[in-house]
Design a protein around this motif. Sequence first.
Motif, short mmCIF file in Angstrom:
data_model
loop_
_atom_site.label_atom_id
_atom_site.label_comp_id
_atom_site.label_asym_id
_atom_site.label_seq_id
_atom_site.Cartn_x
_atom_site.Cartn_y
_atom_site.Cartn_z
N ILE A 67 0.87 -1.18 0.00
CA ILE A 67 0.00 0.00 0.00
C ILE A 67 0.91 1.23 0.00
CG2 ILE A 67 -1.94 1.17 1.09
CD1 ILE A 67 -2.50 -1.75 0.25
N VAL A 68 0.89 1.97 -1.12
CA VAL A 68 1.80 3.10 -1.32
C VAL A 68 0.99 4.38 -1.42
CG1 VAL A 68 3.59 4.08 -2.80
CG2 VAL A 68 3.45 1.61 -2.50
N SER A 69 1.40 5.43 -0.63
CA SER A 69 0.77 6.74 -0.70
C SER A 69 1.86 7.80 -0.74
CB SER A 69 -0.14 6.95 0.51
OG SER A 69 -0.69 8.25 0.48
N ARG A 70 1.85 8.63 -1.79
CA ARG A 70 2.83 9.70 -1.99
C ARG A 70 4.26 9.18 -1.94
NH1 ARG A 70 0.01 14.38 1.82
NH2 ARG A 70 -1.97 14.49 0.67
N GLY A 71 4.49 8.02 -2.52
CA GLY A 71 5.82 7.44 -2.62
C GLY A 71 6.27 6.67 -1.40
N SER A 72 5.44 6.64 -0.33
CA SER A 72 5.79 5.92 0.89
C SER A 72 4.94 4.66 1.03
CB SER A 72 5.59 6.80 2.13
OG SER A 72 6.37 7.97 2.01
N ALA A 73 5.58 3.55 1.43
CA ALA A 73 4.85 2.30 1.66
C ALA A 73 4.24 2.33 3.06
CB ALA A 73 5.78 1.13 1.50
N LEU A 74 2.91 2.19 3.14
CA LEU A 74 2.23 2.27 4.43
C LEU A 74 2.03 0.90 5.06
CD1 LEU A 74 -0.52 4.89 3.44
CD2 LEU A 74 1.72 5.32 4.46
N ALA A 75 1.77 -0.10 4.24
CA ALA A 75 1.52 -1.46 4.76
C ALA A 75 1.77 -2.47 3.65
CB ALA A 75 0.10 -1.58 5.29
N THR A 76 1.88 -3.74 4.03
CA THR A 76 2.09 -4.82 3.06
C THR A 76 1.18 -5.98 3.40
OG1 THR A 76 4.42 -4.21 2.77
CG2 THR A 76 3.77 -6.38 2.03
N LEU A 77 0.50 -6.52 2.40
CA LEU A 77 -0.33 -7.71 2.56
C LEU A 77 0.31 -8.84 1.77
CD1 LEU A 77 -2.46 -5.11 2.51
CD2 LEU A 77 -4.15 -6.93 2.51
N ASP B 221 -6.60 -15.81 1.32
CA ASP B 221 -6.81 -14.38 1.14
C ASP B 221 -6.22 -13.61 2.32
OD1 ASP B 221 -8.32 -15.01 -1.16
OD2 ASP B 221 -10.13 -15.29 0.06
N ALA B 222 -5.85 -12.34 2.05
CA ALA B 222 -5.29 -11.48 3.10
C ALA B 222 -6.15 -10.22 3.20
CB ALA B 222 -3.85 -11.11 2.78
N GLY B 223 -6.22 -9.65 4.41
CA GLY B 223 -7.05 -8.45 4.62
C GLY B 223 -6.35 -7.44 5.50
N LEU B 224 -6.83 -6.18 5.42
CA LEU B 224 -6.20 -5.09 6.18
C LEU B 224 -7.25 -4.05 6.56
CD1 LEU B 224 -3.56 -3.58 7.15
CD2 LEU B 224 -3.57 -2.48 4.90
N ASP B 225 -7.19 -3.63 7.81
CA ASP B 225 -7.99 -2.50 8.29
C ASP B 225 -7.03 -1.32 8.44
OD1 ASP B 225 -9.61 -0.66 9.51
OD2 ASP B 225 -9.99 -1.84 11.34
N ALA B 226 -7.08 -0.36 7.50
CA ALA B 226 -6.16 0.79 7.51
C ALA B 226 -6.97 2.04 7.80
CB ALA B 226 -5.44 0.90 6.18
N ASN B 227 -7.21 2.32 9.11
CA ASN B 227 -7.95 3.52 9.53
C ASN B 227 -9.31 3.61 8.82
OD1 ASN B 227 -5.85 4.32 11.22
ND2 ASN B 227 -4.81 5.39 9.53
N ASP B 228 -10.09 2.55 8.97
CA ASP B 228 -11.45 2.46 8.43
C ASP B 228 -11.49 2.30 6.91
OD1 ASP B 228 -14.04 2.15 9.45
OD2 ASP B 228 -14.63 4.12 8.68
N MET B 229 -10.33 2.12 6.26
CA MET B 229 -10.32 1.66 4.87
C MET B 229 -9.94 0.19 4.91
SD MET B 229 -8.06 2.65 1.47
CE MET B 229 -6.58 1.84 2.06
N PHE B 230 -10.80 -0.64 4.34
CA PHE B 230 -10.58 -2.09 4.37
C PHE B 230 -10.12 -2.56 2.99
CE2 PHE B 230 -13.67 -1.01 7.62
CZ PHE B 230 -13.17 -1.67 8.74
N VAL B 231 -9.09 -3.40 3.02
CA VAL B 231 -8.48 -3.89 1.77
C VAL B 231 -8.40 -5.41 1.85
CG1 VAL B 231 -6.49 -3.77 0.23
CG2 VAL B 231 -7.08 -1.78 1.64
N VAL B 232 -8.79 -6.07 0.75
CA VAL B 232 -8.65 -7.53 0.65
C VAL B 232 -7.79 -7.84 -0.57
CG1 VAL B 232 -9.83 -9.72 0.19
CG2 VAL B 232 -10.82 -8.08 1.81
N LEU B 233 -6.73 -8.62 -0.34
CA LEU B 233 -5.89 -9.16 -1.42
C LEU B 233 -6.27 -10.63 -1.60
CD1 LEU B 233 -3.47 -9.09 -3.42
CD2 LEU B 233 -1.99 -9.63 -1.47
#
Length: 237
Positions: free
Chosen positions: A128-138, A144-156
């Motif tokens: 998960i990249v924002s403005r050139g910085s990696a915030l998290a990795t799944l 399957d993998a999942g992430l709760d990133a400050n109320d944004m949910f991501v499923v890989l």
Amino acid sequence: MPRKATHRPTTVRTLAGAILTVALIVPVATACGPDSDASATASGTASAAPVATVPTTAVPTATAPATTAPPTAAPVPTTAVAATTTKPTTPTAAPTAKPKSPARSYPLVDGSTAEVQPVGNQNYTARIVSRGSALATLETKDADAGLDANDMFVVLSVDGTVHSWMGGAHQGPGTFKLAGGWTAKVTKVGELHYRAQILGLDNAVNDTLDADQHDTGAVANGVHIVLSAGGRISAHM
């Protein structure tokens, strides 16, 4: 008297000349006689015999070079094969460098990007990249993998696709209705360890999510579900 003295020496000379002549004729006759024919025949036969033996001795001499010639030519192909075998080693290393670059890129709902690349054994990682910085990795580890990133949910997903959404979270423990008609029964197992049973319409357990020290995710009949290690659960179609 003087005439007789002169006559005798003449007779002696004639006889001596005749003897010399006979002596000369005898070798010639011997040379031309039947003995010479026999010796000529014998010499002809003797010379014919070596002619027959010469080819027989010549045949082994001709075969000897033929056997010696291939060994000298044999080392030349061996070196050529060795040279060709060494060349393919260089191109083989080139394909291994390709998976380092991202295979796919997915925009997420908060404006960040998920950069997905394969890691082998049909597994994927998503940065998960924002403005050139990696915030998290799944990473999918055969699931399957999942992430709760400050109320944004991501499923890989295990196929390398990424799905994201915002909100809709429930705080466990408890039983919650999810999108797609699913029901989640969330229980606390320990510190930063929650488990969710995904129940169908007949309340049968169709799947179980276990968030132990890290978030997890699942895809159930097209519904993407995330359970965080803090007990928050959210689902989206």
